[in-house]
Structure formats: C-alpha cells, structure tokens
Design a protein around this motif. Structure first.
Motif, PDB file in Angstrom:
ATOM      1  N   THR A 181    -131.650 -56.120  62.971  1.00  0.00           N
ATOM      2  CA  THR A 181    -130.696 -57.148  63.348  1.00  0.00           C
ATOM      3  C   THR A 181    -130.376 -57.003  64.823  1.00  0.00           C
ATOM      4  OG1 THR A 181    -129.007 -55.655  62.573  1.00  0.00           O
ATOM      5  CG2 THR A 181    -129.605 -57.460  61.111  1.00  0.00           C
ATOM      6  N   PHE A 182    -130.408 -58.186  65.449  1.00  0.00           N
ATOM      7  CA  PHE A 182    -130.111 -58.130  66.881  1.00  0.00           C
ATOM      8  C   PHE A 182    -128.634 -58.294  67.108  1.00  0.00           C
ATOM      9  CE2 PHE A 182    -134.155 -57.711  68.740  1.00  0.00           C
ATOM     10  CZ  PHE A 182    -135.068 -58.261  67.831  1.00  0.00           C
ATOM     11  N   LYS A 183    -128.119 -57.523  67.942  1.00  0.00           N
ATOM     12  CA  LYS A 183    -126.698 -57.625  68.268  1.00  0.00           C
ATOM     13  C   LYS A 183    -126.562 -58.006  69.711  1.00  0.00           C
ATOM     14  CE  LYS A 183    -124.089 -54.032  67.111  1.00  0.00           C
ATOM     15  NZ  LYS A 183    -123.382 -52.927  66.453  1.00  0.00           N
ATOM     16  N   ILE A 184    -125.560 -58.834  69.949  1.00  0.00           N
ATOM     17  CA  ILE A 184    -125.222 -59.097  71.351  1.00  0.00           C
ATOM     18  C   ILE A 184    -123.975 -58.318  71.658  1.00  0.00           C
ATOM     19  CG2 ILE A 184    -124.483 -60.807  73.024  1.00  0.00           C
ATOM     20  CD1 ILE A 184    -126.231 -62.824  71.580  1.00  0.00           C
ATOM     21  N   GLU A 185    -124.095 -57.425  72.537  1.00  0.00           N
ATOM     22  CA  GLU A 185    -122.949 -56.579  72.850  1.00  0.00           C
ATOM     23  C   GLU A 185    -122.063 -57.245  73.862  1.00  0.00           C
ATOM     24  OE1 GLU A 185    -124.608 -52.617  71.208  1.00  0.00           O
ATOM     25  OE2 GLU A 185    -122.618 -53.313  71.729  1.00  0.00           O
ATOM     26  N   ALA A 186    -120.749 -56.979  73.714  1.00  0.00           N
ATOM     27  CA  ALA A 186    -119.834 -57.472  74.755  1.00  0.00           C
ATOM     28  C   ALA A 186    -120.105 -56.726  76.047  1.00  0.00           C
ATOM     29  CB  ALA A 186    -118.405 -57.235  74.297  1.00  0.00           C
ATOM     30  N   LYS A 211    -119.959 -54.317  78.776  1.00  0.00           N
ATOM     31  CA  LYS A 211    -119.518 -52.938  78.655  1.00  0.00           C
ATOM     32  C   LYS A 211    -118.304 -52.688  79.515  1.00  0.00           C
ATOM     33  CE  LYS A 211    -122.791 -50.846  76.193  1.00  0.00           C
ATOM     34  NZ  LYS A 211    -122.756 -51.166  74.839  1.00  0.00           N
TER      35      LYS A 211
END
Lengths: 732, 237
Positions: free
Chosen positions: A8-13, A15
């Motif tokens: 699963t791809f996550k889009i991180e906030a 940093k």
C-alpha cells in the motif's frame, strides 16, 4: 501459488512542521470573539463571512480547535446571561414577548456562528466528541435561559395561566403561545418535562373541579354537552399551539375527569339519566352519551347494562300486567312497538352497535318467555291481521308486518305451543273463509318453514290443500247432479283430512230433513270417487244461511252455525219447544246446546228466539218460542260465533297438557338419536345435547328428560354402566 | 331323618343320584303336580311348561310351608329369600323342579340336616356386601308378577322392610311413607337397584347427595321430600 503481498502506498505529510505561534492564535481568536459580539449586537452586516470562516478554519488547522471551542462556549454563555437578565426584567405580558423575541434572535445568531464555525463542526467536533455548534447553542439557551431560576417557574406559570384564562373564555395570543411551545419542543425533552407534565396535572385538577361543579347543577344532557364542548376545545387548542402528541394525553385527562369519574352518577341521574333519555327518545342526547362513553373503559358496558336492566323490567311489567293482557292483539302490538322504538334508538344513537342489538334481543327473549301465553297471543295477533288487519295493505307492507311478527316468534322458547295455536287459528280462518289474502297466508307459512323446517309446516300446508281440493270436489259434485237439485238448499262442503286439522272430531247431531237429502247425495258422490275412505259430518263446525220471515212479513237472512240451524229448523213445524225437546230432537251435546240457545235467545239484536223465563242463562226447564217480533235494521244478521278468541282457563290447561304429551316422544327420539351415535354418555351431557337438539321447538325440562331416560331404561333401550352409575349405555 | 328307600323312578338322572337320599321322600311330598295345585301360578309360564312336559312339577305355597316346617324355619324368614337366590328361582312362592334340584346340587345338600345346617351359612351371606347386593337385586325379579316389568308398590315395600332389617338403613321408613304419599305406583327395576346405591353411598345428612348425580327422579323427589318436611337438615354449602 505464492502469496504476494500488495504494497500500500502512503502519502506522508510534510516531515517539517508548520508552526504558528500562540500569539497568532490569540489574535485570530480575538477577531472571532469580536465577531460573535457584533452578531449578538445586531451588527453583523459589517462582517466578512469569508474572513471569519478562514480564521476559524486556520485555528482548527493549527490545532487550536480546543481554544476556539471553549472560547465559543464562554462567549455565548456570557451573552445568554445578559439576555436572561433582560427577559427577567420584562414586566407582565412583555415577559413572553421578550422571551420569544430573544429566542428568534438567538437562533439567527446561532445560524451565523455555525456557518462560520463549519470547519470546526465537521472536523474538531466529531473527533473530540463535543456537541455540534447548533445543539450547543440550544443547550446553552436551555441551561442559561429556560432553566435559569428566575425564568423557569415564571415561564411555566405564565403559560399555564394563559391556558387557564383561555379555558375560562378569554382570548389569548395563540401565535405567541405557539412560538413558545415550539421553542420548548426544539429543546428536546424540555417540552415534555418542563411543560407537558405539569400542564396535564393542572388540567386534571381544573377539570376535576369543573366537573364537580357541573354535575351539581346540570342535568345529564346539559353536562354531556358541556363535556363534549370541552373535549373539542382541547383538541383545537392542541392543533393551534401545542405538540400534536399532547392531544391524546389531554383528551384522556378530560375523559377521565369529566366522564369516567362521573359515569355512574350521570347514567343514573334522576329525571335526566339514561333511562329517561330512552323513554323520551332523546336521540341526540343518547348519541352524545354513546360517543363520549365509548372513549372510556367500560363506558359502553355501563350504558348497555342499564339499558338491558330497564328493558327487562319494563318488559316484565308489560307481560305481567293484567290490564295489558286483556287484549292479546294490543299486547303484541305493544311488544312490536317497543321493539321498533329500540331498533330506532340503536340505529340513530348507538351506531347500530351489534353488542347493543344483542342486548336488546336477549332482553326480549327473557321477558317474552316470562308469560307462558305469549305463543298463543302472538298467534292471535297474526290471526287478527290475516283476518282483517291487513285489508287493503300493499304486498310490501304485508311482508313488513309478517317479518316483524317472525322476529317475535324467534324469541319464543316454546315454539311448539305457538304451532298448536297457529294451527287452531288457521283452521278457523280457512273454514270460515275469513282470510284477507291467500298470498299473505302462504307467505307466513313460507316464513315459518324457513325458520323451523318443513316438518313444522307440512300439516299447515295440508290444510290449504284440503281447502283447494274441496273446491274442486264441490264443482265435480254439482256438475254431476244437473237438474236433480233444483230448488233445494245449496251445499258447500269442505273435506278435511283427519290428522292435518287440529279440530276434535265429534259425533254428528241430527240434521234437519230439509238438507239430509243433499248431504247424502254428496256423501254418495264422494265415496263413489274415493273408495276406502270414511266421511263424518262435523256438525260442531260449519255455518248456514237461512231465510226467515218474521211478523209483518219482515224477511231476514240469518247466518248461523250448523247447530243453530238444526235448532231453528225445528221451529218450522212448531212455535214452542222446551229445552229437553230440542235436546232430544237434535242430539246436540249439552254444553254446545246451551251456548247456541244463548246466542239465539239472549243477545240483543240477535234474539230470533224468545225464551221463558227471560233470564240470562239457559236452564233445563226453559221454553223457547219463535220470536215473531224480532227486528233488525240489517237484512243479513250474523249470529254464529266463529272468530278465534283467547282460550278460557280450562281450555288453556288442556292445550298445555296436550303440548306436554307431544313433547315426550320428541324428547325420547332425541335421546335415542344421541345415544345411538355416541353409545356411552354421562347424564349431564345427554341433557345438554337433548336441549340443544330441541331448542328450535321448545326448552325441555331436565326433570322430564330424566324421566324419559328412565322410561327408556325400563324398555331396555338404555342401561346404566356397571362401573359408573352416572353413565348410560345404548343397547343395540 | 328318613330312611333310605330305593325305588324305581320314572325320569331323570337326578333321581339316580338322589336315589339314596332321604330327601327323596320329601321331594314327593313337596312337589305337587300342577293339576292338583289349588293355587294360581304365574299363568303363561306354568301353562306353557305344562303343555310342554306334563311331568314338570312345581313346589308352590303348600309345599313351601311343608318345606319350611321341615327346615324349622318361618316361611317369612329372609333366609328363604337366600335359598331362592341360590336356586335362581324365577318367582317368589314357587320353585320349579329344575330350580330346586339344581339349587340343592349347587349347595351340596343331600340331607335335611345338611339343609338345616346350610341355613346359618346362608344367613351369614347376607352380611357380605357383594352377596347382599346380588340378593337385593335378585329379589326385584323374584318378587314381581310374572310378565310385569315393574314391582307392585306394596310388595316392594314389604321387600324393603325385610331386606333393610338385615342391612340397616335408617331412612327406609321415610322412603316407604314417601312412596305411598307421593308416588303410589309400581317401582321400576332401575329405581330398585339405584335405591341400594343411594342407601349405601349417601350419608344421612344428604351432604354428599349431588343433584346432578343422575339419580332416578323418584330419589330426587325423595330428597326434596326429606328437606321440605324438615326430616333432614342439609348442611348449607
């Protein structure tokens, strides 16, 4: 197959953090706080919605949602406290108006605030579990205004006072009331707890008081009218300014206080209660009572019970009052009138309620059977109608009358007694030719057949057949005689089949010579065409038309009974005859002879004979003369008595005895039928079954049933069970 | 006791058995051929029997008195009823040859002495509940006229007095009085047998009398008679 994991791809906030400094948050809050003040001060026009929204949005975004929310609470609360004060300060009627106005303003403000805080409402509020802004606004209003100590009770008292005044007849501001109650409804359970409950309590005591007052000074009809009015008022009140859910609650309070609590007293109120209404046919009042009482538990039951009691009592009096029983036709007419009256009441006022119909029927059944002459009297009523009462009446109306009679017939427990009398009366009608309409007679038979089965009417129909056949026979007789008869007397014969007719056969008396000839000719003719039969002249029945010439050549035509004819013809050869001589010559039985002589000699206007001595009664040493001086303004004089009358006491006893005798074989047949199919039965069940089998004809006496059982045991149709003496066994 | 007497007899096997018995002589005395009987018998049955077999004999009233003398017993003694029951006698005051001899056989009686001894045994049978009931019910058919279905009231009353002297029922006199006053007609078999049940099961206060108890209507009327005349005070329920 290898299990490949899906990544699963996550889009991180980002940093890095985007911080805003607290001072910025404070500044932002101040802007919003100011806006809220302005909104509450009616200065919202100068505000920019977009800017305020953005401010609120930023605060939430930068994690200052808590500050925003609690700030909002504080600010609103502050304002509401001020508002509370202004409402508290309002005087008199301005109190409610102020409350209403402020509520309206608060709602508007709340709307705007909610719009501004929409982002917070959607994100911070749910995630932190807080109350949404709109509901918050309502709760704060409730807590700070409605439940403020100075407002809460004053509000309730004001509302209740207004309602009370309206009930007393004043006009109040319904629109304002509506707004206030709507406000309470919007606040959740506040309406029910803070208003409705006390409202109902106060109403209960109001109506309790009012009903006490009214019941002392009003009669039943008036009271009911007032109660009805109050009920409709309350319903109207609810529709105008209360919650619709309150309707059923307030109406049940009124019903309870005004009706249920005073039911007894109302129904039994002297001179105006239920019984008076029934007696005076007060349809409107009765309908009102019915509609009101049906709303309360056992209300209709009470009406029905009182009506039943009254009916039974009046009925009982009617059937035991010797005055009313003197004329049977009148008596039955009274019964029919009473039934009509109550049918009308039930249809007009009691909504054709079936349970009331049933109560009416059971009451009639009860009292009609209290008098054991009812079957006889009902038959006499029919007799009167078929003899003359229905003359000139249309076919439909005849049916109506007969149907009404059938309805009374259905109430009779002793239908077999009715049958006996009906037969007797029918026989008299047929034989005297005194029936108003053949169709009406037949219609009555059909109705009886439908009700009771063909066995009931088969003999009756036999009588009709005999009458018709007799006409044909007579025609045949005269056709066969041609010229041989000439100037002799004309004979009309009715040939009755023994067994179909209820008449008692009796030995014939001596017929006058003038008619013996033709009688014999008829007999010969009849036996010639019907071999194997026996004919006996029934001289105790029959009539004759005699031409008589009195002094001054006055001619009259006398219509007399056969017996009377035999007596009169004797006077053609002599002028004087003693009682004994008449008896010897005619051989008429003594009691009949006395009656005939009485009607020939002792009745004014019909005394074709003269008696010595002139006493009223016939004695064995009386002498009789042809009354030369007889006069009448009528050319045709009727002397015989033919019409059916109610029986004398000894006749009644006799008939009743015959009925009891007839019932014994019917009971036995029923017992045998039942035992044949059931084989073994206990005593009580037999009695129940026999009663139910015979109830369409009569109500068997259990003692008689027991005696019949014992008789059947003796004749070895049944036996007692050896083990259980209460069981009977059928012996094949 | 009579001497044995051998003799030539005309008829049946009975006689062969009885041959040595002293009773034989007595039989001759007790039995009176119908043609000699001065007493009217139950009409049809006796006449038919006569037609069928002229040698059928009956013991009737005279014979019975003789019998009773020999037995040293009063003819009115209830034990004679028990005797009749054992003999399955059809009608009171007469025994057919068959009934009599058959009865003696079943009782195992072959001498007068034995007959006398058996009498006390027979008396004791009345104490037994079941036997008393059987004897009581038997006596209806026995006491009534041949060819009648019911028992004449006077005879019934006599029988009741007799029977209820053995098994005491305190209400028997009231019962008989009641019948004479209110009924005055013959008694049916059902009423007869149900009366015993009534006497045995219903207590003297009538407290367990049930109106719905399918008692014959005469008994219902009797209960009414007792309560109306205050003879019995029924406990109020």
């Amino acid at each position: 197959m290898s299990a490949q994991k899906r990544r699963t791809f996550k889009i991180e906030a980002f940093k890095h953090r985007v911080e805003i400094d607290p001072k910025y948050a404070e500044r932002t809050w101040k802007v919003l706080e100011h806006a809220i003040h302005e909104i509450y001060n009616h200065n919202a026009s100068g505000l920019s919605f977009e800017e305020l929204y953005r401010n609120a949005y930023n605060m939430v975004l930068h994690k200052y949602g808590e500050k925003l929310y609690s700030g909002l609470v504080t600010t609103m609360t502050g304002h509401l406290k001020e508002i509370a004060k202004s409402i508290e300060d309002a005087q008199g009627s301005l109190f409610l108006e102020e409350l209403d106005r402020k509520w309206g303003e608060h709602n508007k403000a709340l709307q705007m605030i909610r719009d501004i805080m929409m982002y917070m409402d959607r994100t911070f509020v749910p995630s932190s579990g807080r109350t949404p802004v709109h509901d918050l606004g309502l709760n704060l209003w409730r807590d700070n205004i409605i439940h403020s100590s100075k407002i809460q009770s004053r509000l309730l008292d004001t509302l209740l006072d207004l309602i009370h005044r309206e009930r007393k007849g004043e006009v109040i501001n319904r629109g304002l009331m509506r707004n206030i109650t709507k406000m309470l409804m919007d606040l959740g359970p506040v309406y029910q707890e803070d208003f409705e409950k006390p409202f109902l309590e106060v109403s209960a005591s109001f109506y309790s008081g009012e009903s006490q007052q009214l019941i002392e000074c009003c009669d039943c009809g008036e009271y009911l009218r007032k109660a009805e009015k109050r009920l409709s008022e309350e319903t109207e009140r609810v529709s105008h300014y209360l919650d619709s859910g309150s309707e059923v609650k307030i109406t049940s309070v009124v019903e309870g206080e005004m009706i249920a609590n005073h039911m007894q007293r109302l129904v039994h109120m002297e001179n105006s209660g239920l019984v008076n209404m029934l007696v005076d046919d007060k349809y409107e009042d009765l309908a009102r009572m019915y509609n009101l009482f049906r709303r309360v538990t056992d209300g209709l039951l009470m009406i029905r019970d009182v009506m039943t009691l009254h009916l039974r009592e009046t009925g009982r009096q009617l059937v035991s009052d010797p005055e009313k029983l003197k004329d049977p036709v009148d008596f039955v007419q009274h019964l029919l009138d009473e039934k009509d009256k109550y049918d009308l009441i039930i249809s007009k006022s009691f909504n054709n309620d079936k349970t009331f119909q049933n109560a009416l029927n059971s009451s009639f059944e009860y009292f009609i059977n209290l008098n054991n002459r009812s079957p006889e009297f009902i038959s006499l009523y029919v007799d009167d109608k078929l003899r003359k009462g229905l003359k000139g009446v249309s076919e439909e109306d005849v049916e109506v009358v007969l149907d009404k009679v059938m309805m009374l017939f259905r109430y009779l427990q002793e239908k077999d007694v009715f049958e006996k009398y009906y037969k007797q009366h029918l026989a008299k009608r047929l034989l005297s030719g005194k029936t108003v309409s053949d169709d009406a007679e037949r219609s009555m038979i059909v109705k009886l057949k439908t009700e009771c089965g063909y066995q009931f009417t088969s003999k009756l129909e036999g009588m009709f057949t005999d009458m018709k056949t007799s006409v044909d026979t007579l025609q045949g007789f005269y056709a066969s005689q041609h010229a041989e008869i000439g100037d002799g007397p004309t004979l009309a014969v009715q040939v009755l089949t023994t067994g179909s007719w209820p008449t008692q056969p009796s030995a014939p008396c001596n017929l006058p010579t003038e008619i013996i000839g033709i009688c014999e000719k008829f007999r010969t003719y009849y036996l010639g065409t019907h071999t194997g039969r026996r004919l006996t002249w029934q001289t105790n029945m029959g009539t004759a038309d005699i031409k008589a010439t009195f002094g001054k050549a006055q001619k009259h035509e006398l219509n007399v009974s056969t017996y009377q004819m035999c007596i009169l013809m004797l006077f053609n050869s002599v002028d004087r005859l003693s009682y004994k001589e008449i008896e010897q010559a005619t051989e008429i039985p003594a009691s009949d002879l006395k009656r005939c002589l009485q009607s020939l000699a002792c009745v004014k206007g019909k005394n074709v004979l003269r008696k010595e001595p002139m006493s009223k009664d016939i004695a064995e040493d009386d002498a009789f003369y042809f009354n030369d001086k007889f006069t009448s303004k009528f050319i045709k004089v009727k002397i015989g008595t033919v019409a059916a009358q109610k029986e004398s006491e000894p006749e009644k006893q006799e008939t009743r005895q015959r009925v009891e005798e007839d019932r014994k074989p019917q009971i036995e047949a029923a017992i045998v039928r039942i035992m044949k199919s059931r084989r073994v039965l206990d005593h009580n069940t037999i009695v129940t079954e026999v009663t139910s089998q015979l109830q369409s004809r009569f109500l068997p006496n259990p003692v008689v049933i027991k005696k019949r059982i014992e008789s059947l045991i003796e004749r070895e149709f049944l036996e007692r069970d050896k083990a259980d003496r209460k069981l009977y066994r059928y012996l094949a | 006791m009579e001497e044995e007497e051998a003799g030539t007899m005309v008829h049946t096997n009975f006689y062969c058995h009885l041959g040595n018995w002293g009773i034989l002589k007595k039989l001759e005395q007790w039995f009176i051929p119908i043609s000699m009987s001065p007493w009217k018998l139950g009409e049809k049955a006796a006449l038919q029997a006569l037609k069928a077999n002229p040698y059928v004999d009956m013991i009737v009233v005279d014979g019975i008195s003789l019998l009773c003398t020999d037995l040293q017993v009063d003819p009115q003694d209830i034990v004679m009823l028990v005797v009749s029951w054992h003999m399955k006698a059809a009608t009171m005051c007469e025994f057919s040859r068959q009934e009599f001899i058959g009865g003696l056989q079943s009782l195992g009686i072959d001498t007068i002495e034995k007959f006398r001894e058996k009498l006390s045994y027979m008396r004791s049978e009345l104490r037994d509940d079941q036997r008393f009931r059987e004897i009581y019910n038997f006596s209806f058919g026995w006491a009534k006229e041949k060819g009648q279905k019911s028992l004449a009231l006077e005879t019934a009353i006599g029988m009741w007095q007799l029977l209820f002297a053995e098994w005491h029922w305190p209400l028997v006199d009231h019962w008989c009085q009641f019948l004479q006053l209110k009924h005055n007609k013959a008694i049916s078999r059902d009423t007869w047998s149900q009366l015993l049940e009534f006497a045995k099961t219903i207590d003297l206060q009538l407290s367990n009398y049930d109106e719905e108890g399918a008692w014959p209507y005469l008994i219902d009327e009797f209960v009414e008679y007792l309560t109306e005349n205050g003879i019995v005070q029924r406990p109020q329920n």
